[in-house]
Each structure stands twice: as structure tokens, then as C-alpha cells.
Design an enzyme around this catalytic site. Structure first.
Site, PDB file in Angstrom:
ATOM      1  N   HIS A   1     -37.461 -27.343 -67.366  1.00 50.61           N
ATOM      2  CA  HIS A   1     -36.711 -26.360 -66.595  1.00 50.61           C
ATOM      3  C   HIS A   1     -37.192 -24.949 -66.847  1.00 50.61           C
ATOM      4  CE1 HIS A   1     -34.208 -29.914 -66.495  1.00 50.61           C
ATOM      5  NE2 HIS A   1     -33.594 -29.407 -65.455  1.00 50.61           N
TER       6      HIS A   1
ATOM      7  N   GLU B   1     -35.951 -33.520 -52.893  1.00 50.66           N
ATOM      8  CA  GLU B   1     -36.732 -32.313 -52.590  1.00 50.66           C
ATOM      9  C   GLU B   1     -37.808 -32.560 -51.565  1.00 50.66           C
ATOM     10  OE1 GLU B   1     -35.821 -33.074 -55.550  1.00 50.66           O
ATOM     11  OE2 GLU B   1     -34.693 -31.335 -56.226  1.00 50.66           O
TER      12      GLU B   1
END
Lengths: 403, 394
Positions: free
Chosen positions: A208, A139
Site C-alpha cells: 500500500h 479494477e
């Protein structure tokens, strides 16, 4: 190519709210007004809509609803086509990629896999591997790459598979994305869009289920928007891509399957504007993303009990649309903020401060803010339900505020 | 590029007096001689997963003279910045590049202004090499409006968009993914240009370097990663921070080249080689063995982790400007006096720029809020009571 801007009701907020006249091409209000009468009469017909979208659950109002489920919308007068929210995002993305060859997408599994939430499905076949880039799992690096490419004039749309993963790219987002326009004295613009699903899903676990809007909100130089309906998802996606500023577009994992009819013509939504979901008189409820649906559900109950809440989907998390919010506060004098963000340092906290600073004289009661609990989201379903704000809590809060 | 600049300079009044003061018996029109000459680099190249370029560098008298002048200017600028910092006219962080000038100058000689360069916070000389003006540099350092970033960036944020110089970044290693993004954009637009991504031996241990290397190698991006190995990551020597100090080999599947970074001709040769390589085969790592005389920044004396003898030793044996001076003298391109005069001119140039920069005004208070956002689509919406809902699409 001409396009229509659909103002989200700010123009109407100026006029008296009994007026049926439209000041600007404003899609959201007229249907709401005509239907409002029906709702007040107590109908709990699930297929009637509030405002521009209808995503009410088909279940009984009293039961705790932990997730929003899509239902068929009613046929409104405008012609359009019906689609799900992720398809609306895809349509917006595709139209912008067709329109401008500088737009490209990069993220994990956005190309051949079609995107983990199918937002980029079919785009790799149409535009090729260079424009729809499958990145390795890094990322920090691919966000930085997108920003570097944006410095030269490309317009990357960077997808984080889950917003939580973008924490790894925080340095790039904060230092480079947000600051480069300023520290270079305006030489470079960074027209990136950073998007991805966040929020509490269905028992996805703590890592998450994060809400990153609170972490990003202080970064100077970026804009943040949160979409909640297929209509504003497509509009915000297109506006974000066309914007010269870096925009972070927050989507929600549970809203991808919402269905709505959206116009066929080319439209964008104003990035800095809030959306009037349901005009009212007694109290202003400010919300965004998935909590909009919990609020609308609670609104049904409230209306039955005789309250008239004004529901505003703030949409723009940075900067806040204090104009729309201010007009509403001046009308109702009571504010309730319902959000999914964390209590500490969340969007609601900032919004409370902003409202108190700017509209203190207009408030009859302290601003109340309902946020998620300051805990990592537990896995167990029942616990997870209690982490986020539920419609019953909203009803109680409104009753408390309106005493 | 260097050649054309020099021919311009041959017309400038500063050089004319020097040329005419020479006795006619000694050679040349030193400043305009562009016939190619070949010079061997002092040290060989070491390569990893590729063939090293030849040690014979093709250059010209004019070019070598321009090297001398540019490096002298950079050296003077850094020394002037040192004094300004001590006089508290420059605040915050000030990372000086003296000792490493050969890198900036040699790189420029091998590339065009369409090739992009991105570097870390030690960016003053790279900015100058890209065509930045001395006045702009000093103004930025002193926080004046005339500065290259309007006074808002400071020492670590020099940028020059029209010369493809992308800065100027304070966070160690964060420029590496940005640089790969620049290379990606070059590949996307199908331009035949490359990006030089500079980082230091300290940043070579950042994870984002390896992430970016992987991506660059995977997609054959025209990125050249240049490790400026000055042997110290602030106060930590390379042997204390890196298990494998062979930074050019760390790319593993990415070819690498180790270059003597104090030899401007070697740098030029390596960058030329790297550019050809990157356009054909994708990324390559260049490790430039260089040295900084100052400490990490102005707040670091630079003597707690290394001896003064080491610093002066390098200055005597490997100083890039002295090397070029010896080259010029031995090849009879210029006399001792001419070079000294040139240095005097450069010194005056720098002093004038400092004086000019000191006169420049600081930014207005309203500049605090400019360049935060770009005004977009004609929409202005901000604040509680200022909003216009007129939106016009482009």
C-alpha cells in the site's frame, strides 16, 4: 464562463529574476519575492510561507521529519477561501461535474461511503448513483468500463482506492487507454482521468505504499501529473477533466490534510507545466508531490547556511516541462532531483536522462538524483523513514553539489 | 438495414445484366422482393434462465439474398487476405474469419448502426458488416494511409466510429470491460441502444469477463455478451481449456442462449431477441456455435490440433454460405447461375479493392507522431525549446 489561467512562473523565468514585474497573471512569484528577504535573514518562523503554499512542519528544523503536517497559512493578499487538499480536489470535481453532465466518477466506495479519503464526499447525494458509481472490487473491469465509456464521449474520473491497486488494471491503462487514440487513427479520444493516492504513507506496508508513476511513465499516449498543494490539486483536477487526453493524476496519502487558501474564481493549472516554488541562483532542485515539502524544509536549512536553492515542483511527470527546467538549469548550472519514486527506472532516472541529453553543456556538475531505496517499503517506522529521502540528505546533497 | 441496402443495390449496374438475362418465364424481381416470409431455423435454441425465442424467423427474399452477397463478400475478402499475407503484403498477425461469416451478417440484420459492436482481433468481417469499405480494410491490412485506422492499427485494430464499431482489440478479453463501458454510456445517455460484446471461447476463461458480467448484471446494463465459440482457443480445444464448455450457462445469474452460429437466420433471431431482452432486463449471453476454417492466424496452419477431415466435414455440412445458397435455391429466390454470377461480381469487387489498395501510399514519416495526444485547451508545451504559454479555456 471565463476563467483565469495561472501560469506557474515560466513567464517570470524568462525575465531577470530581480524583476518585480509580472508578465502574465502569475500568482506564485510575487509573495515569494517579498518574503524571501525575511527568510534570508534567518527567521525560522514556521508560519511564513515560501512560494504559494506553506506546509512547513511546526517542529524544530533539525529533527528528522518523516511526515508533513498542515499548518495555518498566512493571509496573502488575494481573496479566497481556505480548505484542505482533499476538499480542493472535491471542489474541483464538483465544479466540473456541475459544468459538464458527461463527467462521472467511478471507483470503489466513492458514492455512499464518500470516498476512502473523502474526495468524493457528498457527490453521490448531489448527482445520483449513475454519476457517482460505486463499483465492485474489480479494477480491471471498471477501469476498462471507464475507458469504454470514454470512447463514446463520457468523461469518467476513475478512482483507484490506492494507486497500487491500479496494477490490476495495467492492461486496460496501457493497451486501451494509452493506445486507442493512436491505433484508431484519431477516431476515438479517451478523456478519462485516473486518479488515486499513492506514495509512502504512515506504516501502511509494502503493497500500500507503492509509487506507480515509474511503471506508467513509458506508456505512450497518457499524461501524468502529480499534485502537491490544494491550489494545484484543484487546478490539475479541473484541467485533467477538461483534457481530451487520458490523464493520470497522482495524489499522495499524506498530503490530503494540507491546508491552503485558494482563489474563489474558476482557474485551472496547465497540465504540462512545472511550478516555480522558490526561485534561486545556486542550484536547481526538481521535485514533485510530497518530497516538495521535504525539499522546502531542507531549503530553510540551506538558506541559513547561505545557499540559494531554486525549487521547482515539476508537477507534470509526463511530459516533462523541459522549458521551465531548462531555463532553470541555464541559470544555476546544477541540478538535484529529489523524488519519492524508486531509484531504478523512476521518474528521476528519466528526468536525469532528459536533462543530460538536452542541457549537457549547461551543467557544471553531474545531475544528482535522490530517490527512495529500491526496497519494498517496510512496516517498521524507522525503516520506513529511511526508505524515503529525508531533508538532511537533501542538505548534504546540495552541499556536495555546490562545492 | 439489410433491406434498404438491397433496394439500393437493385439499382446498381452489376445486378441489372443478371436480371435481364433471365428468361421471362422464371420468376421475379428477386432483388426487390421484400414480402415477409418465415423460415424455421435448422436447430433449436438452448436457453439458460430465460425462454428461448421461437424458431420461426421472419425474413424476406431480398434479405436472404443480401445475406448471401454479404457473406460471399466477406469470404472472398478473407481469402484475398490469405493470398496477400502469403505474398508478404500483409505482415504481422492476420486472423481470418472465414467460416464465421453468418455471425457478422446475422447480427447486422437484427440491429441498427446506433447499436454498438466491439470485438476482438478477428474483426475484418465485422468491420465490413458495419459498413466498412473493402478498400479501407485492405489498405489498413497493408499499412496504407487510406486504411480505416490510417495504417497505424493493422489487422487487429479496425474501427469505425460513425457506425458504432469500437474495434478491433489485440489483448484477449480486454474488450469485454470496454464493451460494458459502452453499454454503461448508452444507459447513461438514456439511448435505447445496446452493445454487442464479442469474445471467443478462449477469452471466456478470462477473469475480466466475470467481473464485467457482475457489473453489467448489477447495474442492468444493455450489454449482450456474444461468445463466438469456434471450439479452439488458438491451438487448444474447448474440452482442454474449459471445465464447463457450456459458455452460455457460465453467466450463472445472467440468462444465456445457445445458437447455431452457422445459420444466419438463427443468429438474426437470437440477436433480435437479445436486444429486446437487454433493453428490458439487462445483460444476456449468446453462445454462437461456429467454426473457423483457417487456423487461429496466418502463422497457424490449423492442422496440428485438428484433422483436415474435421475441417472439410464442417465445410460440407455446415458452411453458412452453402446453407443460404440451398435456401435460395429451394425457395426459388434465385437460380444457380444467378448466384454464381453474384459470386463472380463479388470476386471482382474484392479484386478491384485489392488493386486499389495496393496503389495507396503508405503514411508519411510525420504521421508517426500524430494522434498521440489531442491538442487541448490551446496549450502546446513539449520539448526543451518549444513552448507556448497561451492557454484558452473552452
Amino acid at each position: 464562463m471565463s476563467a483565469i489561467i495561472h501560469g506557474a512562473g515560466a513567464a517570470t523565468a524568462l525575465t531577470t529574476f530581480n524583476s518585480k514585474k509580472l508578465v502574465a497573471p502569475c500568482r506564485t512569484n510575487l509573495p515569494a519575492r517579498s518574503k524571501r528577504c525575511i527568510v534570508v535573514a534567518g527567521s525560522d518562523d514556521a508560519s511564513k510561507s515560501f512560494g504559494s503554499s506553506s506546509v512547513l512542519s511546526v517542529r524544530r528544523p533539525q529533527k528528522l521529519i518523516a511526515n508533513a503536517v498542515a499548518t495555518k497559512t498566512d493571509t496573502s493578499a488575494t481573496t479566497g477561501h481556505e480548505l484542505l487538499l482533499f476538499e480542493a480536489l472535491q471542489e474541483g470535481l464538483e465544479e466540473e461535474m456541475d459544468r459538464d453532465p458527461h463527467v462521472c466518477v467511478m471507483g470503489e466506495d466513492v458514492g455512499h461511503y464518500g470516498g476512502s479519503y473523502k474526495v468524493t464526499k457528498g457527490l453521490a447525494d448531489k448527482f445520483g448513483d449513475l454519476r457517482v458509481l460505486d463499483t465492485p472490487i474489480c479494477e480491471n473491469a471498471f477501469t476498462g468500463m471507464g475507458i469504454g465509456a470514454a470512447m463514446t464521449g463520457l468523461r469518467p474520473v476513475i478512482e483507484g482506492m490506492n494507486m497500487g491497486f491500479l496494477l490490476l488494471a495495467f492492461n486496460q491503462i496501457s493497451n486501451n487507454c494509452g493506445m486507442l487514440h493512436y491505433t484508431s487513427g484519431g477516431q476515438f479520444t479517451i478523456p478519462v482521468v485516473i486518479r488515486g493516492p499513492g506514495g509512502v504513507g504512515r506504516q501502511l506496508g509494502a503493497e500500500h505504499s507503492q509509487r506507480l508513476e515509474s511503471y506508467f511513465q513509458s506508456i505512450p499516449g497518457i499524461q501524468m501529473v502529480a499534485c502537491s498543494t490544494p491550489y494545484n490539486a484543484k487546478g490539475l483536477m479541473k484541467a485533467a477533466i477538461r483534457s481530451e487526453n487520458p490523464v493520470i493524476l497522482f495524489e499522495h496519502v499524506l498530503l490530503y490534510n494540507l491546508k491552503e487558501k485558494i482563489p474563489d474564481d474558476d482557474y485551472i493549472c496547465n497540465l504540462e507545466e512545472a511550478e516555480m516554488v522558490r526561485p534561486g541562483e545556486h542550484i536547481t532542485i526538481l521535485t514533485y508531490s510530497r518530497m516538495r515539502y521535504h525539499v522546502m524544509q531542507a531549503a530553510k536549512t540551506l538558506v541559513n547556511k547561505g545557499y540559494d536553492p531554486e525549487v521547482i515542483d515539476i508537477r507534470s511527470l509526463k511530459p516533462f516541462d523541459l522549458y521551465t527546467i531548462g531555463n532553470s538549469v541555464k541559470k544555476t548550472h546544477r541540478v538535484l532531483i529529489v523524488e519519492e519514486c524508486m531509484r531504478t527506472g523512476g521518474i528521476g532516472a528519466s528526468l536525469t536522462a532528459a536533462i543530460n541529453e538536452n542541457f549537457h553543456d549547461y551543467l557544471d556538475a553531474p545531475v544528482m538524483c535522490l530517490s527512495s531505496q529500491d526496497v519494498p517499503t517496510p512496516y517498521a517506522g524507522t525503516l520506513e523513514e529511511w526508505t524515503v529521502v529525508q531533508p538532511a540528505q537533501i542538505v548534504t546533497a546540495v552541499e556536495q553539489l555546490c562545492q | 438495414m439489410a433491406l434498404s441496402r438491397l433496394s439500393l443495390r437493385s439499382n446498381n449496374p452489376f445486378l441489372k445484366p443478371t436480371a435481364t438475362s433471365l428468361p421471362p418465364s422464371t420468376r421475379r424481381h428477386v432483388s426487390t422482393d421484400t414480402t415477409p416470409i418465415t423460415i424455421e431455423t435448422a436447430a433449436p435454441f438452448t436457453s439458460h434462465q430465460c425462454d428461448a425465442p421461437s424458431r420461426s424467423v421472419s425474413t424476406s427474399s431480398a434479405e436472404i439474398l443480401s445475406f448471401f452477397r454479404d457473406m460471399a463478400r466477406m469470404r472472398r475478402m478473407e481469402i484475398a487476405a490469405d493470398s496477400l499475407y502469403k505474398a508478404k503484403m500483409i505482415r504481422g498477425f492476420c486472423h481470418l474469419y472465414d467460416g464465421q461469416e453468418a455471425l457478422a451478417v446475422g447480427m447486422e440484420a437484427a440491429i441498427t448502426r446506433r447499436d454498438a459492436i466491439i470485438t476482438s482481433y478477428r474483426d475484418h468481417c465485422t468491420f465490413l458488416g458495419r459498413g466498412g469499405e473493402l478498400v479501407d480494410a485492405f489498405s489498413e491490412l497493408m499499412g496504407r494511409k487510406r486504411g480505416c485506422s490510417d495504417g497505424k492499427g493493422g489487422s487487429m485494430h479496425f474501427y469505425k466510429k460513425d457506425a458504432s464499431f469500437y474495434g478491433g482489440h489485440g489483448i484477449v478479453g480486454a474488450q469485454i470491460p470496454l464493451g460494458c463501458g459502452l453499454a454503461f454510456a448508452q444507459k447513461y445517455s438514456k439511448e435505447e441502444n445496446v452493445t454487442f460484446v464479442l469474445y471467443g471461447d478462449g477469452a471466456a476463461n478470462q477473469g475480466q469477463l466475470f467481473e464485467a458480467l457482475n457489473i453489467a448484471a448489477l447495474w442492468d446494463l444493455p450489454a449482450i455478451l456474444v461468445c463466438e465459440n469456434n471450439h479452439y482457443g488458438m491451438g487448444t480445444a474447448t474440452w482442454r481449456s474449459a471445465k464447463s464448455p457450456a459458455y452460455f450457462k457460465r453467466g450463472d445469474y445472467v440468462p444465456g442462449l445457445k445458437v447455431d452460429g452457422m445459420d444466419v437466420l438463427a443468429v438474426k433471431q437470437a440477436c433480435k431477441f437479445a436486444k429486446e431482452h437487454a433493453l428490458k432486463n439487462g445483460p444476456i449471453i449468446l453462445e454462437m456455435d461456429t467454426y473457423r476454417y483457417h487456423g487461429h492466424s496466418m502463422s497457424d496452419p490449423g492442422s496440428t490440433y485438428r484433422t483436415r477431415d474435421e475441417v472439410s466435414g464442417v465445410r460440407q455440412v455446415r458452411d453458412p454460405i452453402e446453407r443460404v445458397r440451398k435456401l435460395l435455391l429451394s425457395h426459388d429466390i434465385a437460380t444457380e447461375k444467378e448466384l454464381k454470377d453474384m459470386e463472380k461480381e463479388v470476386r471482382k469487387e474484392v479484386d478491384d479493392a485489392v488493386a486499389q489498395a495496393k496503389e495507396c501510399p503508405t503514411p508519411e514519416a510525420s504521421e508517426l507522431f500524430t494522434n498521440m495526444y489531442v491538442k487541448d485547451c490551446g496549450v502546446e508545451s513539449f520539448g526543451a525549446d518549444r513552448k507556448e504559454l497561451k492557454v484558452t479555456l473552452p
